[in-house]
Write a protein that holds these residues in place. Structure first.
Motif, PDB file in Angstrom:
ATOM      1  N   MET A 180      41.733  76.383   7.919  1.00 42.13           N
ATOM      2  CA  MET A 180      42.540  77.196   8.774  1.00 42.13           C
ATOM      3  C   MET A 180      41.515  77.597  10.143  1.00 42.13           C
ATOM      4  N   ASP A 181      42.081  77.177  11.289  1.00 39.87           N
ATOM      5  CA  ASP A 181      41.430  77.435  12.607  1.00 39.87           C
ATOM      6  C   ASP A 181      42.199  78.437  13.436  1.00 39.87           C
ATOM      7  N   ILE A 182      41.731  79.636  13.390  1.00 38.63           N
ATOM      8  CA  ILE A 182      42.430  80.829  14.076  1.00 38.63           C
ATOM      9  C   ILE A 182      41.738  81.240  15.332  1.00 38.63           C
ATOM     10  N   SER A 183      42.171  81.415  16.575  1.00 34.93           N
ATOM     11  CA  SER A 183      41.559  81.875  17.683  1.00 34.93           C
ATOM     12  C   SER A 183      42.545  82.786  18.418  1.00 34.93           C
ATOM     13  N   GLY A 184      41.887  83.805  18.937  1.00 34.91           N
ATOM     14  CA  GLY A 184      42.728  84.595  20.050  1.00 34.91           C
ATOM     15  C   GLY A 184      41.974  86.183  20.026  1.00 34.91           C
ATOM     16  N   SER A 185      42.532  86.984  20.149  1.00 35.62           N
ATOM     17  CA  SER A 185      41.659  88.351  20.679  1.00 35.62           C
ATOM     18  C   SER A 185      42.547  89.436  20.157  1.00 35.62           C
ATOM     19  N   ILE A 186      41.494  90.442  19.667  1.00 37.03           N
ATOM     20  CA  ILE A 186      41.920  91.888  19.230  1.00 37.03           C
ATOM     21  C   ILE A 186      40.787  92.771  20.188  1.00 37.03           C
ATOM     22  N   PRO A 187      41.491  93.048  21.210  1.00 33.36           N
ATOM     23  CA  PRO A 187      40.706  93.925  22.419  1.00 33.36           C
ATOM     24  C   PRO A 187      39.844  95.006  21.665  1.00 33.36           C
ATOM     25  N   PRO A 188      38.665  95.051  22.007  1.00 29.72           N
ATOM     26  CA  PRO A 188      37.802  94.300  22.917  1.00 29.72           C
ATOM     27  C   PRO A 188      37.253  93.069  22.038  1.00 29.72           C
ATOM     28  N   LEU A 189      37.650  92.591  21.084  1.00 33.84           N
ATOM     29  CA  LEU A 189      36.936  91.621  20.350  1.00 33.84           C
ATOM     30  C   LEU A 189      37.723  90.478  20.626  1.00 33.84           C
ATOM     31  N   SER A 190      36.985  89.244  20.684  1.00 36.19           N
ATOM     32  CA  SER A 190      37.510  87.757  20.577  1.00 36.19           C
ATOM     33  C   SER A 190      37.506  87.191  19.139  1.00 36.19           C
ATOM     34  N   LEU A 191      38.415  86.240  18.676  1.00 34.71           N
ATOM     35  CA  LEU A 191      38.205  85.761  17.465  1.00 34.71           C
ATOM     36  C   LEU A 191      38.338  84.307  17.407  1.00 34.71           C
ATOM     37  N   ASP A 192      37.515  83.638  16.694  1.00 33.46           N
ATOM     38  CA  ASP A 192      37.601  82.267  16.749  1.00 33.46           C
ATOM     39  C   ASP A 192      37.004  81.806  15.394  1.00 33.46           C
ATOM     40  N   VAL A 193      38.021  81.967  14.429  1.00 29.72           N
ATOM     41  CA  VAL A 193      37.853  81.730  12.697  1.00 29.72           C
ATOM     42  C   VAL A 193      37.956  80.425  12.438  1.00 29.72           C
ATOM     43  N   GLN A 194      37.249  79.729  11.504  1.00 28.22           N
ATOM     44  CA  GLN A 194      37.489  78.463  10.720  1.00 28.22           C
ATOM     45  C   GLN A 194      37.225  78.842   9.517  1.00 28.22           C
ATOM     46  N   LEU A 195      38.342  78.719   8.794  1.00 29.81           N
ATOM     47  CA  LEU A 195      37.924  79.151   7.268  1.00 29.81           C
ATOM     48  C   LEU A 195      38.418  77.938   6.389  1.00 29.81           C
ATOM     49  N   PRO A 196      37.414  76.954   5.902  1.00 30.93           N
ATOM     50  CA  PRO A 196      37.872  76.242   4.829  1.00 30.93           C
ATOM     51  C   PRO A 196      38.093  76.797   3.413  1.00 30.93           C
TER      52      PRO A 196
END
Length: 325
Positions: free
Chosen positions: A90-106
């Motif tokens: 799963m590759d999830i990207s986005g933002s939860i201000p003030p943090l940005s999120l770019d997650v790759q979970l196998p």
């Protein structure tokens, strides 16, 4: 003259043979769907787009939906029927201000033994701030026994073989496609489309309850049977299926790509609140019935149980609290 007659006979033979092999749009979809469900192995990649909007009496609604709508989700899957293994990244990207999120979970699932594996390194790299991994756990695989985790409100869920569940779910899907009218199927070049109606939701809910009745108590089954019509009437008052289409690109009786597009409107009849949910899921398939490889290898990597990881994290937290005193 003989050559002309022979050519005419051959042309007629080809035409008749083609007519004999003609199938309806529905039959093409059914055959391709069956081939997909019975594939020995495949790889797939899905992109998920969704959008939430509406009129809600909640000052946070617009802010939350704006954040969620900004997220991007991709799911890559590798499946091997003989090995009974399935890997999902799963590759999830986005933002939860003030943090940005770019997650790759196998994670890898052993379908036969109902065990899931996830790399602690992927957790540390992607969720380290929210899910700190102790040093002694790094470089290992977390082994999660799904059978032991199947508890709902303190009651054990009935044990079911994963392959059996997939076969039973396939039966529901096959029956659903079979019961659709021919007019629900259309074709444009290699793309075949199937329209899904509000009545289809009724059919699928009823079919699921009947097929997996052992997952529910007898009281729940009786309540469902007694209240099904009223529940559906209530759903009809709240939910409007403005669009729900499934389409597939089919070549040589194989699904090369499928798309699910849904546009659902939820309205509260007792207030002016409403919410619109749009979703588009596009999946492409490759390496069907070929040799597939997994990035996670439990046989050659050190594993720890989820309980062990949890204990390590608790010990680390206690040590950190002790150091603060």
């Amino acid at each position: 003259m003989k050559k002309v007659l022979l050519t005419a006979v051959l042309v007629l033979f080809v035409v008749l043979a083609a007519c004999g092999d003609e199938r309806s749009d529905k039959e093409v979809v059914v055959d391709a769907f069956d081939n997909m469900m019975n594939a020995e192995s495949y790889e797939s990649s899905s992109t998920v787009d969704f959008e939430l909007s509406g009129n809600m009496n909640d000052p946070m609604f617009d802010q939350v939906t704006s954040m969620l709508n900004d997220f991007e989700l991709q799911v890559d899957q590798t499946y091997d029927q003989e090995a009974q293994m399935q890997e999902v990244v799963m590759d999830i990207s986005g933002s939860i201000p003030p943090l940005s999120l770019d997650v790759q979970l196998p994670f890898l699932q052993d379908l036969e033994n109902q065990i899931m594996y996830m790399s602690t390194d992927s957790l540390a790299d992607n969720l380290g701030m929210m899910f700190p991994i102790p040093e002694e756990a790094k470089g290992k695989l977390v082994k999660m026994d799904l059978q032991n985790m199947q508890e709902v409100e303190g009651q054990d869920m009935p044990e079911m073989d994963q392959e059996e569940m997939q076969q039973r779910a396939q039966t529901i899907a096959d029956d659903f496609i079979e019961q659709k009218d021919e007019g629900d199927f259309t074709q444009e070049e290699d793309r075949y489309s199937v329209s899904i109606t509000q009545e289809d939701f009724r059919y699928l809910m009823e079919a699921f309850m009947e097929e997996f009745d052992e997952m529910f108590t007898q009281e729940e089954v009786d309540t469902f049977n007694q209240d099904f019509d009223s529940m559906m009437e209530e759903m009809d008052e709240v939910l409007t299926v403005e669009q729900f289409d499934m389409s597939m690109v089919i070549e040589d009786d194989q699904i090369q790509e499928d798309t699910i597009e849904a546009d659902l409107l939820f309205e509260d009849p007792e207030s002016d609140e409403s919410m619109q949910f749009y979703m588009n899921v596009q999946t492409t398939y490759s390496n069907r019935n070929g040799d597939v490889e997994f990035s996670i290898d439990p046989e050659n990597e050190e594993t720890i149980s989820f309980e062990e990881l949890n204990q390590m994290m608790n010990d680390m937290m206690m040590q950190d609290m002790g150091g603060m005193n």
